[in-house]
Design an enzyme around this catalytic site. Sequence first.
Site, PDB file in Angstrom:
ATOM      1  N   THR A 126      -3.008   5.916  -6.103  1.00 35.23           N
ATOM      2  CA  THR A 126      -2.462   6.569  -4.907  1.00 35.23           C
ATOM      3  C   THR A 126      -0.951   6.369  -4.916  1.00 35.23           C
ATOM      4  O   THR A 126      -0.472   5.234  -4.818  1.00 35.23           O
ATOM      5  CB  THR A 126      -3.090   5.950  -3.640  1.00 35.23           C
ATOM      6  OG1 THR A 126      -4.503   6.110  -3.725  1.00 35.23           O
ATOM      7  CG2 THR A 126      -2.561   6.605  -2.383  1.00 35.23           C
ATOM      8  N   CYS A 269      -6.872   0.077   0.835  1.00 35.48           N
ATOM      9  CA  CYS A 269      -6.263   1.410   0.902  1.00 35.48           C
ATOM     10  C   CYS A 269      -5.649   1.772   2.253  1.00 35.48           C
ATOM     11  O   CYS A 269      -4.458   2.091   2.317  1.00 35.48           O
ATOM     12  CB  CYS A 269      -7.298   2.459   0.505  1.00 35.48           C
ATOM     13  SG  CYS A 269      -7.771   2.334  -1.221  1.00 35.48           S
TER      14      CYS A 269
HETATM   15  N1  NAD Z   1     -10.067   0.670  -4.417  1.00 36.36           N
HETATM   16  C1  NAD Z   1     -10.304   1.854  -3.859  1.00 36.36           C
HETATM   17  O1  NAD Z   1     -11.258   2.041  -3.116  1.00 36.36           O
HETATM   18  C2  NAD Z   1      -9.397   3.018  -4.156  1.00 36.36           C
HETATM   19  C3  NAD Z   1      -9.809   4.309  -3.844  1.00 36.36           C
HETATM   20  C4  NAD Z   1      -8.969   5.375  -4.139  1.00 36.36           C
HETATM   21  C5  NAD Z   1      -7.728   5.143  -4.704  1.00 36.36           C
HETATM   22  N2  NAD Z   1      -7.332   3.860  -4.971  1.00 36.36           N
HETATM   23  C6  NAD Z   1      -6.031   3.662  -5.611  1.00 36.36           C
HETATM   24  O2  NAD Z   1      -6.236   3.435  -6.999  1.00 36.36           O
HETATM   25  C7  NAD Z   1      -5.269   2.510  -7.509  1.00 36.36           C
HETATM   26  C8  NAD Z   1      -5.963   1.335  -8.142  1.00 36.36           C
HETATM   27  O3  NAD Z   1      -6.696   0.661  -7.131  1.00 36.36           O
HETATM   28  P1  NAD Z   1      -7.793  -0.445  -7.476  1.00 36.36           P
HETATM   29  O4  NAD Z   1      -8.445  -0.793  -6.205  1.00 36.36           O
HETATM   30  O5  NAD Z   1      -8.613  -0.009  -8.616  1.00 36.36           O
HETATM   31  O6  NAD Z   1      -6.832  -1.653  -7.947  1.00 36.36           O
HETATM   32  P2  NAD Z   1      -7.268  -2.972  -8.694  1.00 36.36           P
HETATM   33  O7  NAD Z   1      -6.240  -3.968  -8.348  1.00 36.36           O
HETATM   34  O8  NAD Z   1      -8.709  -3.260  -8.438  1.00 36.36           O
HETATM   35  O9  NAD Z   1      -7.140  -2.600 -10.255  1.00 36.36           O
HETATM   36  C9  NAD Z   1      -5.942  -2.430 -10.928  1.00 36.36           C
HETATM   37  C10 NAD Z   1      -6.107  -2.958 -12.341  1.00 36.36           C
HETATM   38  O10 NAD Z   1      -4.929  -2.646 -13.094  1.00 36.36           O
HETATM   39  C11 NAD Z   1      -4.668  -3.737 -13.971  1.00 36.36           C
HETATM   40  N3  NAD Z   1      -3.291  -3.684 -14.432  1.00 36.36           N
HETATM   41  C12 NAD Z   1      -2.155  -4.062 -13.812  1.00 36.36           C
HETATM   42  N4  NAD Z   1      -1.083  -3.821 -14.597  1.00 36.36           N
HETATM   43  C13 NAD Z   1      -1.535  -3.280 -15.731  1.00 36.36           C
HETATM   44  C14 NAD Z   1      -0.930  -2.805 -16.923  1.00 36.36           C
HETATM   45  N5  NAD Z   1       0.392  -2.854 -17.089  1.00 36.36           N
HETATM   46  N6  NAD Z   1      -1.707  -2.317 -17.897  1.00 36.36           N
HETATM   47  C15 NAD Z   1      -3.054  -2.278 -17.774  1.00 36.36           C
HETATM   48  N7  NAD Z   1      -3.697  -2.684 -16.646  1.00 36.36           N
HETATM   49  C16 NAD Z   1      -2.950  -3.182 -15.648  1.00 36.36           C
HETATM   50  C17 NAD Z   1      -5.012  -4.957 -13.143  1.00 36.36           C
HETATM   51  O11 NAD Z   1      -5.230  -6.093 -13.957  1.00 36.36           O
HETATM   52  C18 NAD Z   1      -6.272  -4.470 -12.426  1.00 36.36           C
HETATM   53  O12 NAD Z   1      -7.430  -4.775 -13.177  1.00 36.36           O
HETATM   54  C19 NAD Z   1      -4.379   2.153  -6.320  1.00 36.36           C
HETATM   55  O13 NAD Z   1      -3.270   3.008  -6.306  1.00 36.36           O
HETATM   56  C20 NAD Z   1      -5.274   2.443  -5.126  1.00 36.36           C
HETATM   57  O14 NAD Z   1      -4.544   2.747  -3.971  1.00 36.36           O
HETATM   58  C21 NAD Z   1      -8.142   2.803  -4.725  1.00 36.36           C
END
Ligand code: NAD
Length: 462
Positions: A126, A269
């Site tokens: 996002t 979120c």
């Molecule tokens: N969680 C939800 O329900 C949801 C729903 C829709 C959108 N989003 C959006 O999706 C995005 C991710 O959210 P999430 O909840 O999955 O986050 P999260 O923190 O669960 O996962 C992110 C992952 O990225 C990894 N990471 C960080 N830096 C990295 C790099 N340089 N290279 C490779 N991996 C790396 C982290 O170790 C982690 O495992 C955010 O922008 C969030 O707003 C989340």
Amino acid sequence: MNISIIGTGYVGLVSGTCFAEMGNDVLCVDIDEDKVQKLSSGTITIFEPGLEVFFERNLRKGRLNFTTELLAAVRHAEVIFLALPTPPAEDGSADLSYVKGVATNIAKLLRADPSLGYKVIVNKSTVPVGTANAVRNIMTQQDLKSGLHFDVVSNPEFLREGVAVDDFMKPERVVIGSSSKRASSIMHSLYEPFVRQGNPIVDMDERSAEMTKYAANSFLATKITFMNEIANLCEKVDADVDKIRVGIGLDSRIGKQFLYPGIGFGGSCFPKDVNALKRTADENDYEFKILNSVLEVNGAQRRLLVDKMLKHFGGSFQNKNIAVWGLSFKPNTDDVREAPAHIIIKELLEHGARVSAFDPEAKETTQAVLGDSIEYTDDRYEPLEEADALIICTEWHEFRRPDFDKMRNLMAKPLIFDGRNLFKPKDMAERGFEYYSIGRPHFQAIPSANTAFENEQNINHN
Ligand SMILES: NC(=O)c1ccc[n+]([C@@H]2O[C@H](COP(=O)([O-])OP(=O)(O)OC[C@H]3O[C@@H](n4cnc5c(N)ncnc54)[C@H](O)[C@@H]3O)[C@@H](O)[C@H]2O)c1
């Protein structure tokens, strides 16, 4: 199709697993070595209903793989999804350093080896309006000498934790923001198997796609907040918010979902996305008044039960044993980011309470944040032993039909503060409980009564 996913958290792991389930060959990258090691050896790292079956099957079939090597991911696939964190920066804006950092590294790799060919960089995180453009600029700067071929697409994710697999496999809509016909056509062919029942793939420009995600989350957060304010007013005028919820929810213009009052929205979120949209508005000289109110009301709502408890206990929880049911920000997830339960627990501790808590899935994730400041139990009845009050923070199914006699016998006082309106106030009084909920009348407990009653369903599926 070969797909790479960068970032293997809640969104990345669900997306990668579901793409693999649809027959694609998926390589997931994460910088967290421990996570990659666990996933590679078959240990799932998040609790998400239904995910494990898909995860195990596709791992076994070799369609789902994990690595820490970005180069392997860039080599593996034409389509590279960024599912990276975009946490709130200090000023409330979305921190884009993860997204921009990875984009820079991908561009460097492409530049070093032109044979890697054309890539579609898909932003699934996002991100604020203009980020696709910023990523494109980062890539282009790296591109000056080599003539890279790439497109940047905005493909916001709308999955809800707790029902994420269903949401991903059968999305109500897929939004694709792209100004490239080539990238659009690749994205359509990737998503078509997921929308065979006729739900639309909505094409738009990148900026509108980015705004769509923020508008959706901010609208839902506003709807919850509006209902919380109605509930607060109901308490003052002796009306029952449950009746109002039904009365307005039957109007198809309003709809039945997201009308359940409670202790404020949380999660990874809504709070961050409302803040980030407000920040975008501020930066563009627009005062987004509703969002300011939503954030203010939600902050107060998360304190509401603590205020009610303080009033009941005369201003302090010193020497009080408080039981907590529910630690995750909502049921069916182990995610505790911005969980109202955590905010409430910190308040309880500050006012001198001893806290003992139970959650079916979020014990470990909570321990990682709150450490040993509270006691953790493995059974819903354990924290009730000699408890002066129970506070319900998350509406897990197993809290809906407990053994009330057992609860009354275990507790030092039959006193419940219910942040999720799981039970009917009159029934609880007849069961002998002093019961406080949100936006509904309060009845005096009838000491010896004991009757079984229907529980009610309530859930805001954010
Ligand atoms: N969680 C939800 O329900 C949801 C729903 C829709 C959108 N989003 C959006 O999706 C995005 C991710 O959210 P999430 O909840 O999955 O986050 P999260 O923190 O669960 O996962 C992110 C992952 O990225 C990894 N990471 C960080 N830096 C990295 C790099 N340089 N290279 C490779 N991996 C790396 C982290 O170790 C982690 O495992 C955010 O922008 C969030 O707003 C989340």
